[in-house]
Design a protein around this motif. Structure first.
Motif, PDB file in Angstrom:
ATOM      1  N   ASN A 165      22.953  84.512  16.675  1.00 40.59           N
ATOM      2  CA  ASN A 165      23.031  83.711  15.456  1.00 40.59           C
ATOM      3  C   ASN A 165      23.565  82.322  15.782  1.00 40.59           C
ATOM      4  O   ASN A 165      24.263  82.126  16.782  1.00 40.59           O
ATOM      5  N   GLU A 166      23.260  81.363  14.921  1.00 43.35           N
ATOM      6  CA  GLU A 166      23.712  79.997  15.135  1.00 43.35           C
ATOM      7  C   GLU A 166      25.224  79.887  14.995  1.00 43.35           C
ATOM      8  O   GLU A 166      25.851  80.619  14.226  1.00 43.35           O
ATOM      9  N   ILE A 167      25.775  78.950  15.746  1.00 39.62           N
ATOM     10  CA  ILE A 167      27.194  78.610  15.639  1.00 39.62           C
ATOM     11  C   ILE A 167      27.270  77.259  14.940  1.00 39.62           C
ATOM     12  O   ILE A 167      26.996  76.210  15.537  1.00 39.62           O
ATOM     13  N   LYS A 168      27.596  77.285  13.661  1.00 32.99           N
ATOM     14  CA  LYS A 168      27.621  76.046  12.869  1.00 32.99           C
ATOM     15  C   LYS A 168      29.022  75.496  12.659  1.00 32.99           C
ATOM     16  O   LYS A 168      29.191  74.323  12.327  1.00 32.99           O
ATOM     17  N   SER A 169      30.018  76.349  12.853  1.00 34.19           N
ATOM     18  CA  SER A 169      31.399  75.909  12.677  1.00 34.19           C
ATOM     19  C   SER A 169      32.323  76.856  13.423  1.00 34.19           C
ATOM     20  O   SER A 169      31.889  77.905  13.938  1.00 34.19           O
ATOM     21  N   PHE A 234      19.115  81.600  20.353  1.00 37.54           N
ATOM     22  CA  PHE A 234      19.830  80.328  20.259  1.00 37.54           C
ATOM     23  C   PHE A 234      20.556  80.052  21.582  1.00 37.54           C
ATOM     24  O   PHE A 234      21.413  80.822  22.026  1.00 37.54           O
ATOM     25  N   TYR A 235      20.196  78.926  22.211  1.00 35.77           N
ATOM     26  CA  TYR A 235      20.684  78.586  23.543  1.00 35.77           C
ATOM     27  C   TYR A 235      21.574  77.348  23.428  1.00 35.77           C
ATOM     28  O   TYR A 235      21.103  76.267  23.081  1.00 35.77           O
ATOM     29  N   TYR A 236      22.871  77.538  23.721  1.00 33.41           N
ATOM     30  CA  TYR A 236      23.844  76.473  23.466  1.00 33.41           C
ATOM     31  C   TYR A 236      24.282  75.724  24.724  1.00 33.41           C
ATOM     32  O   TYR A 236      24.254  76.247  25.834  1.00 33.41           O
ATOM     33  N   ARG A 301      20.498  74.259  21.220  1.00 35.39           N
ATOM     34  CA  ARG A 301      21.508  73.746  20.307  1.00 35.39           C
ATOM     35  C   ARG A 301      22.693  73.191  21.099  1.00 35.39           C
ATOM     36  O   ARG A 301      22.993  73.652  22.200  1.00 35.39           O
ATOM     37  N   SER A 302      23.380  72.224  20.504  1.00 33.79           N
ATOM     38  CA  SER A 302      24.663  71.750  21.026  1.00 33.79           C
ATOM     39  C   SER A 302      25.780  72.326  20.167  1.00 33.79           C
ATOM     40  O   SER A 302      25.634  72.432  18.946  1.00 33.79           O
ATOM     41  N   PHE A 303      26.879  72.698  20.801  1.00 30.73           N
ATOM     42  CA  PHE A 303      28.031  73.149  20.016  1.00 30.73           C
ATOM     43  C   PHE A 303      28.469  72.019  19.090  1.00 30.73           C
ATOM     44  O   PHE A 303      28.571  70.868  19.515  1.00 30.73           O
ATOM     45  N   PRO A 304      28.742  72.322  17.820  1.00 31.78           N
ATOM     46  CA  PRO A 304      29.215  71.285  16.889  1.00 31.78           C
ATOM     47  C   PRO A 304      30.502  70.635  17.391  1.00 31.78           C
ATOM     48  O   PRO A 304      31.297  71.253  18.108  1.00 31.78           O
ATOM     49  N   ARG A 305      30.702  69.396  16.989  1.00 33.20           N
ATOM     50  CA  ARG A 305      31.872  68.649  17.459  1.00 33.20           C
ATOM     51  C   ARG A 305      33.162  69.343  17.072  1.00 33.20           C
ATOM     52  O   ARG A 305      34.131  69.370  17.856  1.00 33.20           O
ATOM     53  N   ASP A 306      33.237  69.942  15.874  1.00 31.86           N
ATOM     54  CA  ASP A 306      34.486  70.593  15.481  1.00 31.86           C
ATOM     55  C   ASP A 306      34.772  71.814  16.347  1.00 31.86           C
ATOM     56  O   ASP A 306      35.932  72.136  16.611  1.00 31.86           O
ATOM     57  N   VAL A 307      33.715  72.477  16.821  1.00 29.66           N
ATOM     58  CA  VAL A 307      33.896  73.613  17.736  1.00 29.66           C
ATOM     59  C   VAL A 307      34.421  73.114  19.083  1.00 29.66           C
ATOM     60  O   VAL A 307      35.371  73.681  19.649  1.00 29.66           O
ATOM     61  N   MET A 308      33.825  72.042  19.592  1.00 29.14           N
ATOM     62  CA  MET A 308      34.271  71.482  20.872  1.00 29.14           C
ATOM     63  C   MET A 308      35.730  71.018  20.771  1.00 29.14           C
ATOM     64  O   MET A 308      36.544  71.284  21.674  1.00 29.14           O
ATOM     65  N   ASP A 309      36.073  70.335  19.685  1.00 24.06           N
ATOM     66  CA  ASP A 309      37.440  69.840  19.525  1.00 24.06           C
ATOM     67  C   ASP A 309      38.447  70.983  19.438  1.00 24.06           C
ATOM     68  O   ASP A 309      39.542  70.914  20.016  1.00 24.06           O
TER      69      ASP A 309
END
Length: 365
Positions: A165-169, A234-236, A301-309
């Motif tokens: 599944n997608e990682i949106k947050s 989904f490939y992140y 997909r790229s990990f969302p910025r809030d996930v990276m932070d």
């Protein structure tokens, strides 16, 4: 001059003996014949990383005229994938090819020989180890385990893995059963992830059966071969826990000390050769494999910025805890991160600016 002197002496010797042949070089005459075994942590099917051990063995044999032979065995044939360090330490085998962060459970300090979250990339890691003082620190640490370590391969920056599944947050991480390296798992667990450490050959069935929800391994070439795209779409990117992975050659200390000096030199050069071969392989194969994966339905997909932070913040918290309780960890951590923090500004000025421009220029062409 040396070649002329050798030929002159060999000719005079042949004439004196009444023989027509030239004596073999002293190296071949005096060198002992040795047969070692190398236990790998990697399955043969993951050929790009597994071949590091075979490339090393081939170089050693050819450089010594077949006098020093190393036979590489894939994970599980002699010892399980995650027991290679123990096998070398205890002299079950003379040497091994492994990723040091597999032994995080023994001591998280091992991870500095492989990869740590938000750490060095390939160029920076090579610089730290070979010229920045890293090797001296790592050798001191490994000596306690009766092991001499050598860099023996780089994968480059790794991917973030395959997800059902997608990682949106950050909330999407909660309860996620994720096959990931132990250090990254220690970080992600603080965000609700349930980390799983599974050897490479066992990842696909665990993902297929739903035992895990997501998995990371290395990158497009290996991931395609292991078929992860067939069971998760989904490939992140990026694998922030592995700006690169340094793979290592472990040599039993007593076995290493027993080698003639020229064999020790051959072994070091062989590890350097295997390192160059591996990163070259990945840099050729990964772009082509990624194109095939996307063409066959993978959703990049790229990990969302809030996930990276959030992951960056928790990584620093884990570092602080480990450094506060483990003096060996702190010693290498302080040195490693100081080196990282001097490298990043330079790479931003030159490497990153060039890469960003080229990415846009090629895309516009």
């Amino acid at each position: 001059m040396q070649r002329r002197s050798f030929l002159k002496q060999a000719t005079l010797g042949s004439v004196a003996a009444g023989a027509a042949t030239v004596a073999a070089p002293a190296f071949a005459q005096d060198a002992p014949t040795l047969n070692w075994r190398l236990a790998s942590s990697f399955p043969r099917s993951a050929d790009a990383i597994y071949s590091g051990g075979e490339d090393l063995a081939k170089y050693v044999s050819e450089a010594t005229g077949g006098k020093f032979n190393i036979r590489a065995f894939p994970a599980g044939e002699i010892v399980p994938a995650l027991q290679v360090l123990d096998a070398v330490q205890n002299a079950t085998v003379e040497c091994g090819h492994s990723a040091s962060y597999y032994y995080y459970g023994k001591d998280p300090t091992f991870s500095f020989d492989a990869a740590v979250p938000f750490g060095l990339n390939t160029r920076q890691m090579n610089a730290w180890v070979m010229h920045g003082g890293g090797m001296e620190l790592l050798r001191e640490f490994f000596a306690e385990y009766n092991v001499v370590n050598f860099p023996c391969g780089y994968t480059g920056t790794q991917m973030g893995g395959w997800f059902r599944n997608e990682i949106k947050s950050v909330d999407d991480l909660k309860g996620l059963k994720f096959r990931v390296s132990a250090f990254a798992g220690a970080v992600l667990s603080r965000l609700g992830v349930v980390p799983q450490q599974i050897a490479g050959g066992d990842i696909y069935p665990a993902l297929e059966k739903g035992t895990i929800d997501a998995a990371e391994w290395i990158g497009p070439y290996d991931d395609e071969k292991l078929g992860f795209n067939k069971v998760a779409k989904f490939y992140y990117t990026p694998g922030w826990w592995e700006g690169t992975l340094q793979v290592s050659l472990y040599v039993n200390q007593k076995a290493y000390d027993g080698l003639p000096k020229h064999y020790q030199a051959v072994l070091a050069n062989a590890a350097a050769h295997a390192t160059n071969m591996m990163i070259g392989t990945y840099d050729v194969e990964n772009p082509q494999a990624l194109r095939r994966l996307v063409a066959n339905g993978a959703q990049l997909r790229s990990f969302p910025r809030d996930v990276m932070d959030a992951c960056f913040k928790e990584s620093n918290a884990v570092y602080a805890e480990l450094a506060g309780s483990n003096a060996k960890f702190k010693k290498i951590y302080d040195h490693y991160m100081a080196f990282r923090d001097t490298q990043i500004p330079w790479f931003r000025v030159a490497e990153n600016n060039f890469d960003q421009y080229m990415s846009g220029a090629v895309g516009r062409r």
